[in-house]
Scaffold this active site. Structure first.
Site, PDB file in Angstrom:
ATOM      1  N   ASP A 283      43.519  51.153  50.928  1.00 12.82           N
ATOM      2  CA  ASP A 283      43.047  50.224  49.908  1.00 12.82           C
ATOM      3  C   ASP A 283      41.847  49.413  50.427  1.00 12.82           C
ATOM      4  O   ASP A 283      41.826  48.989  51.587  1.00 12.82           O
ATOM      5  CB  ASP A 283      44.206  49.269  49.587  1.00 12.82           C
TER       6      ASP A 283
ATOM      7  N   GLU B 212      39.680  54.177  49.850  1.00 12.84           N
ATOM      8  CA  GLU B 212      39.264  53.633  48.560  1.00 12.84           C
ATOM      9  C   GLU B 212      38.057  52.740  48.851  1.00 12.84           C
ATOM     10  O   GLU B 212      38.184  51.548  49.114  1.00 12.84           O
ATOM     11  CB  GLU B 212      40.384  52.801  47.921  1.00 12.84           C
TER      12      GLU B 212
HETATM   13  C1  NOJ Z   1      42.410  48.303  44.870  1.00 16.48           C
HETATM   14  C2  NOJ Z   1      43.683  48.687  44.187  1.00 16.48           C
HETATM   15  O1  NOJ Z   1      43.556  49.981  43.680  1.00 16.48           O
HETATM   16  C3  NOJ Z   1      43.906  47.655  43.116  1.00 16.48           C
HETATM   17  O2  NOJ Z   1      44.918  48.021  42.234  1.00 16.48           O
HETATM   18  C4  NOJ Z   1      44.203  46.343  43.785  1.00 16.48           C
HETATM   19  O3  NOJ Z   1      44.330  45.334  42.820  1.00 16.48           O
HETATM   20  C5  NOJ Z   1      43.080  45.962  44.742  1.00 16.48           C
HETATM   21  N1  NOJ Z   1      42.636  47.064  45.544  1.00 16.48           N
HETATM   22  C6  NOJ Z   1      43.545  44.883  45.670  1.00 16.48           C
HETATM   23  O4  NOJ Z   1      44.495  45.401  46.575  1.00 16.48           O
END
Ligand code: NOJ
Length: 585
Positions: A221, A282
Site C-alpha cells: 500500500d 501500489e
Molecule cells: C490505498 C488503498 O488502496 C486505499 O484503500 C487506502 O485508503 C489508502 N491506500 C490508505 O491506506
C-alpha cells in the site's frame, strides 16, 4: 513453510519463468466478497467457501485487501496488529485454511501490506502519545513542533488525501497542547517514520511472519509514499491532478528516492524464500517511465499500471499507453501490469461511460455530472476488458467486474463509510460505490452474500440481475465472457507474448482511425472505439468477442465467420485467429 505450487492447469506454465510475470490476479475485498458469519461483513471463511467460483473463473492468484486487526476506520487500511486476523474476518487458523484451500487449487495468494501508516490504535502509536517530545517512543512516527509563536499552526500546509489537514495536534502528558503528527490519510492513520530502524526491522518481521505462513507475496500500500522530503517544505497540489497522488510535480511525500532502498531490502528478504514470492507496489507515480523505477531487478516485482487505468477510452491514447508501458517496463526487465478497476476507483463498467472526470478516490453519486447510460457503459467495459486480457504481462481484476457490476450511486448518506465522505462533509462521495457486497445468487438473502441478509453497505435494487448464478449458464453474460477470455489467454499463452500492431487498412480494407489492431501469439485483436461498426476480415475465425457480432455465430468458440463478413460494432473487441495466421487473406 509452503513450497512451490503446481502452476494452474497447463504443464507449459510450469516451465514459465516466474508466475507473477503473466498471472491474472483477482482482488478480493474481504468486507464485500462473502460473509460466512452472517454479520453483514465478509470474512475469510466466506472466501474459502467460494473458492470454486474463482477456480471456475480461471484466475491464477488472489490479492486480499487487509484483514488484519484494525478499528476499520479506513476499511482495514488502518492496521493495529499486522500479525493477526481481525475477529471481524476470522482467525489465523481461518487464514491458514484459506491459503491451503487456494493452494490445493493451484491458486496463489498475496496479502496487503500497509507500511506507510498504522492505525492510531497500534501499540506503538499509543506509546508515542504518552512518550515525551523528542524521545525514542515518538521517533517511530512523524511528530513535529507546530508553527507560529504558540505552535498552533501545522508544521506544513500539507493536505490529507481524504481531505482536511494532514497534521493533527496532540495533547502532551501534562495536559498542554503539544506536537503535531503527520497523517497523509485519515487522522486515525499516523504515518510511520521510515528513518527509524525500529520501523524497518518491524516490517522485516511482518514480512517473514506472512512468508513463513506461506503467502505468495504482498501488495504494498502507498508504495510511492513512506519516505518524506526531510526538509518538509510547504506544497500545494495541482488541482487538476489525481487525488490519490500522481501529480506531475511530485509532492514532498511522494516518489522520494529513499523508498527504493526499502524495496531493495525487502527484495533480498523475499529471495530467501522459495516459490518466487513477489512484491506488487501500489505506487501512484507521475509517469510510466518513473513507475518502472519501482520494478528494477533488485526492487519490487510488479507495480500497478495506473496509467493504463487512467487512460481514456480513446484509440490513440490507449495505443500510446500500451506502447509506453511495454517499453518502460521491459527496459528494466519487468512485466507490464494492466488494471481497470479496484476498491479505490469508480468501477470501469460505469467510469468508461462518464462524460465528466472523476478524480481518483473522489467517487460519484446520484447527482454527479455526466452519468452514463448503464448498458452502453457496460458494453464499453466489456470491450476494455477484452483488450486488456489480450495484452502480455500480468492483469489485475477486481471482484465483481466479472459480473459487470456498475458503481452503485444510490447509497443512503447514513450508510456511507468512506472517510473521504466525512472528511469533506459530503463534498466527495468517496469509494463506497465500488465496495458494495457482491451478488452470488439472485434469489437468496443479500443475493447470497450473507445467509442473514445483512450487508454492511446496502445492496441496491436490481443487484440480483448481476448475480453469478444467473450468468453462469448464459453464454452471452459478462461472466461467460471473462471465463472464455481467461481460458483463451491461458491456452494461447498471451501473458508471455508481445504486441505487434497491425495495419488496420491492410486488415479491414478500409481506413478506420478509431480501430486498434494488434497481434499477440498469433491471436489478432481488433478493438473498435469508433462510432460506426466495421466489417471483419472474412477469412478469420472468431475466438471470442466482447459482444454479439451481427451475422457471426456468437458465443461459440472457434465459430467461423465464414464468407459472410461479420461486423464489429462500436465499443467492441474481438479476438480472431486464422489457420493461415499471421495474414487473413
Ligand atoms: C490505498 C488503498 O488502496 C486505499 O484503500 C487506502 O485508503 C489508502 N491506500 C490508505 O491506506
Amino acid at each position: 513453510m509452503h513450497t512451490s505450487h503446481e502452476a494452474r492447469h497447463t504443464p507449459q506454465a510450469l516451465a514459465a519463468p516466474e508466475w507473477w510475470r503473466t498471472a491474472v490476479i483477482y482482488q478480493i475485498y474481504p468486507r464485500s466478497f462473502a460473509d460466512a458469519s452472517g454479520d453483514g461483513v465478509g470474512d475469510l471463511r466466506g472466501i474459502t467457501g467460494r473458492l470454486d467460483a474463482l477456480d471456475e473463473l480461471g484466475v491464477d492468484a488472489l490479492w486480499l485487501s487487509p484483514f488484519m486487526v484494525s478499528p476499520q476506520k479506513d476499511a482495514g487500511y488502518d492496521v493495529a496488529d499486522y500479525c493477526d486476523v481481525d475477529p471481524l474476518f476470522g482467525t489465523l487458523a481461518d487464514f491458514d485454511e484459506l491459503l491451503a484451500a487456494a493452494h490445493a487449487r493451484g491458486i496463489r495468494i498475496i496479502v496487503d501490506l500497509v507500511p506507510n501508516h498504522s492505525s492510531d490504535q497500534h501499540p506503538w502509536f499509543q506509546a508515542a502519545l504518552t512518550a515525551a517530545p523528542g524521545s525514542p517512543g515518538r521517533a517511530r512516527y512523524i511528530f513535529r513542533e507546530g508553527r507560529g509563536p504558540e505552535g498552533d499552526q501545522p508544521p506544513t500546509n500539507w493536505e490529507s488525501i481524504f481531505g482536511g489537514p494532514a497534521w493533527t495536534r496532540v495533547t502532551e502528558a501534562d495536559g498542554s497542547p503539544g506536537q503535531w503528527y503527520l497523517h497523509l490519510f485519515d487522522t486515525s492513520q499516523p504515518d510511520f517514520n521510515w528513518d527509524s530502524e525500529d520501523v524497518r526491522e518491524e516490517f522485516r518481521r511482518i514480512l517473514r511472519f506472512w512468508l513463513d505462513r506461506g503467502v505468495d507475496g504482498f501488495r504494498v500500500d502507498v508504495a510511492h509514499g513512506m519516505v518524506k522530503d526531510p526538509t518538509f517544505p510547504d506544497w500545494t497540489p495541482d488541482p487538476q491532478a489525481a487525488s490519490m497522488g500522481g501529480d506531475a510535480t511530485p509532492a514532498p511525500y511522494w516518489e522520494q528516492v529513499g523508498v527504493h532502498d526499502i524495496y531493495r531490502d525487502w527484495n533480498r528478504l523475499l529471495a530467501q524464500y522459495d516459490g518466487d514470492r513477489a512484491l506488487c507496489g501500489e505506487a501512484w507515480v507521475s509517469t510510466i517511465e518513473k513507475t518502472a523505477l519501482w520494478v528494477r531487478p533488485d526492487e519490487m516485482h510488479q507495480t500497478f499500471n495506473f496509467h493504463y487505468l487512467e487512460t481514456p477510452w480513446d484509440a490513440s491514447a490507449l495505443r500510446r499507453t500500451i506502447d509506453d508501458s511495454l517499453t518502460a517496463f521491459s527496459s528494466v526487465g519487468a512485466p507490464s501490469t494492466w488494471v481497470l478497476s479496484n476498491h479505490d476507483v469508480v468501477r470501469h463498467a460505469t467510469r468508461l461511460g462518464l462524460t465528466a472526470e472523476s478524480p481518483q478516490g473522489a467517487g460519484i453519486g446520484p447527482d454527479s455530472p455526466g452519468l452514463p447510460d448503464r448498458s452502453q457503459a457496460l458494453q464499453r467495459a466489456r470491450a476494455a476488458t477484452a483488450l486488456m486480457l489480450a495484452l502480455p504481462g500480468s492483469a489485475y481484476l477486481y471482484q465483481g467486474e466479472e459480473l459487470g457490476l456498475p458503481e452503485v450511486l444510490e447509497i443512503p448518506d447514513d450508510a456511507r463509510q468512506d472517510p473521504t465522505w466525512f472528511r469533506t462533509s459530503g463534498e466527495r462521495y468517496g469509494r463506497d460505490g465500488c465496495r458494495v457486497p457482491i451478488p452470488w445468487e439472485a434469489h437468496a438473502p443479500a443475493h447470497g452474500f450473507s445467509a442473514t441478509g445483512r450487508s454492511w453497505i446496502p445492496q441496491p435494487q436490481g443487484w440480483g440481475e448481476y448475480a453469478r448464478d444467473g450468468q453462469r449458464h448464459d453464454a452471452d453474460s459478462t461472466l461467460s465472457m471473462y471465463r472464455r477470455l481467461l481460458a483463451l489467454r491461458r491456452t494461447h499463452r498471451l501473458g508471455e507474448g508481445s504486441v505487434e500492431w497491425l495495419d488496420v487498412k491492410d486488415l479491414l480494407g478500409a481506413e478506420a482511425a478509431e480501430v486498434l489492431a494488434l497481434r499477440n501469439q498469433g491471436v489478432v485483436v481488433l478493438a473498435n472505439l469508433g462510432a460506426d461498426p466495421v466489417a471483419l476480415p472474412a477469412a478469420a475465425t472468431v475466438l471470442a468477442a466482447s459482444t454479439h457480432l451481427p451475422s457471426a455465430q456468437h458465443g461459440v468458440e472457434r465459430s467461423s465467420v465464414g464468407g459472410a463478413a461479420a461486423l464489429l460494432p462500436s465499443d467492441a473487441v474481438v479476438w480472431l485467429v486464422s489457420p493461415e495466421s499471421p495474414e487473413f487473406s
